[in-house]
Motif scaffolding. Structure first.
Motif, PDB file in Angstrom:
ATOM      1  N   LEU A 158       0.837  -1.213   0.000  1.00  0.00           N
ATOM      2  CA  LEU A 158       0.000   0.000   0.000  1.00  0.00           C
ATOM      3  C   LEU A 158       0.870   1.261   0.000  1.00  0.00           C
ATOM      4  N   TYR A 159       0.519   2.204  -0.855  1.00  0.00           N
ATOM      5  CA  TYR A 159       1.156   3.523  -0.812  1.00  0.00           C
ATOM      6  C   TYR A 159       0.550   4.306   0.348  1.00  0.00           C
ATOM      7  N   GLU A 160       1.330   5.251   0.907  1.00  0.00           N
ATOM      8  CA  GLU A 160       0.826   5.995   2.074  1.00  0.00           C
ATOM      9  C   GLU A 160      -0.484   6.706   1.769  1.00  0.00           C
ATOM     10  N   GLY A 192       4.715  -6.279  -4.251  1.00  0.00           N
ATOM     11  CA  GLY A 192       3.853  -6.033  -5.398  1.00  0.00           C
ATOM     12  C   GLY A 192       2.441  -5.743  -4.906  1.00  0.00           C
ATOM     13  N   TYR A 193       1.600  -5.258  -5.786  1.00  0.00           N
ATOM     14  CA  TYR A 193       0.242  -4.928  -5.329  1.00  0.00           C
ATOM     15  C   TYR A 193      -0.767  -5.062  -6.459  1.00  0.00           C
ATOM     16  N   PRO A 194      -2.040  -5.240  -6.097  1.00  0.00           N
ATOM     17  CA  PRO A 194      -3.077  -5.362  -7.129  1.00  0.00           C
ATOM     18  C   PRO A 194      -3.561  -3.993  -7.605  1.00  0.00           C
ATOM     19  N   MET A 213      -2.045  -8.070 -10.789  1.00  0.00           N
ATOM     20  CA  MET A 213      -0.900  -7.687  -9.958  1.00  0.00           C
ATOM     21  C   MET A 213       0.167  -6.912 -10.734  1.00  0.00           C
ATOM     22  N   ARG A 214       0.747  -5.943 -10.040  1.00  0.00           N
ATOM     23  CA  ARG A 214       1.979  -5.304 -10.503  1.00  0.00           C
ATOM     24  C   ARG A 214       3.130  -5.888  -9.683  1.00  0.00           C
ATOM     25  N   PRO A 215       4.265  -6.221 -10.305  1.00  0.00           N
ATOM     26  CA  PRO A 215       5.408  -6.692  -9.522  1.00  0.00           C
ATOM     27  C   PRO A 215       5.979  -5.557  -8.662  1.00  0.00           C
ATOM     28  N   ALA A 216       6.643  -5.928  -7.548  1.00  0.00           N
ATOM     29  CA  ALA A 216       7.202  -4.928  -6.630  1.00  0.00           C
ATOM     30  C   ALA A 216       8.169  -4.004  -7.367  1.00  0.00           C
ATOM     31  N   HIS A 217       8.106  -2.724  -7.021  1.00  0.00           N
ATOM     32  CA  HIS A 217       8.980  -1.753  -7.698  1.00  0.00           C
ATOM     33  C   HIS A 217       9.182  -0.509  -6.846  1.00  0.00           C
ATOM     34  N   LEU A 218      10.222   0.223  -7.182  1.00  0.00           N
ATOM     35  CA  LEU A 218      10.477   1.545  -6.614  1.00  0.00           C
ATOM     36  C   LEU A 218      10.245   2.553  -7.738  1.00  0.00           C
ATOM     37  N   HIS A 219       9.613   3.685  -7.410  1.00  0.00           N
ATOM     38  CA  HIS A 219       9.410   4.748  -8.408  1.00  0.00           C
ATOM     39  C   HIS A 219      10.486   5.817  -8.259  1.00  0.00           C
ATOM     40  N   PHE A 220      10.894   6.377  -9.390  1.00  0.00           N
ATOM     41  CA  PHE A 220      11.838   7.490  -9.389  1.00  0.00           C
ATOM     42  C   PHE A 220      11.345   8.561 -10.359  1.00  0.00           C
TER      43      PHE A 220
HETATM   44 FE   LIG Z   1       3.693   1.837  -8.246  1.00  0.00          FE
END
Ligand SMILES: [Fe+2]
Length: 301
Positions: A158-160, A192-194, A213-220
């Protein structure tokens, strides 16, 4: 002139489009008309199916709110967002581009954070990670003084902004690259998250027998005047959904491996029994620095 049959419709529309004053608009709309008409012919769309298509397009708009964009979700789920990104960011010297999708959760004004600091701003159980990200130009030279926004989902996926239990701006930070073009920060390993499936995109996925699902990732997000602003995502090599990302975002260039450490002390901050290190690199190109319009402006209450 009146139309004498289906073979004359496309030409009639294209002729009318020639009135448009803006040449780029004319080019885009002409291509859209030609391809849409070709699609209707190839699929031999029935009247009932056409009504269904219209209902789906309307539903995409109706499901869109200030904090959720179903149209963007649909574009991603059909690979269109990824196609646009890859067509507009070709990469350098035979290497794939490090540009990727912006995603729906970038927030403007994330807190300025010193290098070698943590972006965990409220208790967030999970494996500590130490990330080193390097920004270079199209000649491979380090870019110092670039602003790098970082944001990612929690180990619970979950994103904040989706989770009232997390502090405002938890797992978000804005760093500045040092002389070596590098930023370093500590966080916790994201999961990862749905993507949401309660709207028309969910129906689309179910009809195709696909997971969400999206695989786990970091955004930049990398910003420096004189360079094209780059959005990127770095994907965890150990994620089970790497090959079937529902948004088709994963490119070979952006898969990175977490190196697990158990014995050595953590590089900085609070001690931990185990931790992982991740390294990544972004190549940015000369161009116009422009921040996108933030897709969201706050978090859930
Ligand atoms: Fe994302």
């Amino acid at each position: 002139m009146a139309i004498r049959g289906e073979h004359e419709v496309t030409e009639a529309v294209l002729r009318e489009l020639e009135r448009a004053a803006d040449p780029r608009f004319r080019e885009i709309m002409s291509a859209a008309v030609r391809h849409l008409h070709a699609f209707v012919r190839e699929a031999k769309l029935t009247e009932a199916e056409f009504q269904q298509v219209c209902a789906i397009v309307a539903a995409l708009g109706q499901a869109t709110t200030p904090s959720h964009n179903e149209v963007v979700l649909a574009a991603g789920s059909l690979g269109i967002s990824s196609l646009v990104c890859l067509l507009n960011n070709r990469g350098f010297e035979g290497q794939g581009t490090t540009a990727n999708l912006l995603g729906p959760f970038w927030r403007m004004n994330s807190p300025r954070t010193e290098n070698r600091s943590s972006i965990v701003r409220s208790p967030t159980p999970g494996e500590p990670i130490f990330v080193t990200a390097r920004v270079v130009d199209d000649h491979g030279e380090p870019v110092a003084g670039a602003e790098v926004d970082v944001w990612h989902a929690s180990p619970a996926g979950l994103y904040e902004n989706q989770d009232a239990a997390q502090a405002d701006m938890n797992l978000r930070g804005k760093f500045v690259t040092d002389e070596e073009g590098t930023i370093r920060f500590r966080s916790v390993k994201p999961a990862g998250y749905p993507i949401p499936v309660d709207g028309p995109v969910g129906a689309l996925l179910r009809a195709q027998g696909r997971h969400n699902m999206r695989p786990a990732h970091l955004h930049f997000l990398i910003f420096k005047p004189g360079y094209k602003t780059q959005f990127s995502q770095v994907y965890s090599s150990d994620d089970p959904h790497l090959d079937t990302d529902v948004q088709f975002g994963v490119t070979e260039t952006l898969i990175a491996r977490y190196e697990r450490h158990g014995e050595e002390p953590v590089p900085y901050g609070e001690p931990s029994d185990t931790w992982s290190a991740l390294e990544c690199r972004f190549a940015i190109e000369p161009g116009v620095a422009k921040l996108p319009r933030p897709p969201i402006t706050g978090k859930v209450r």
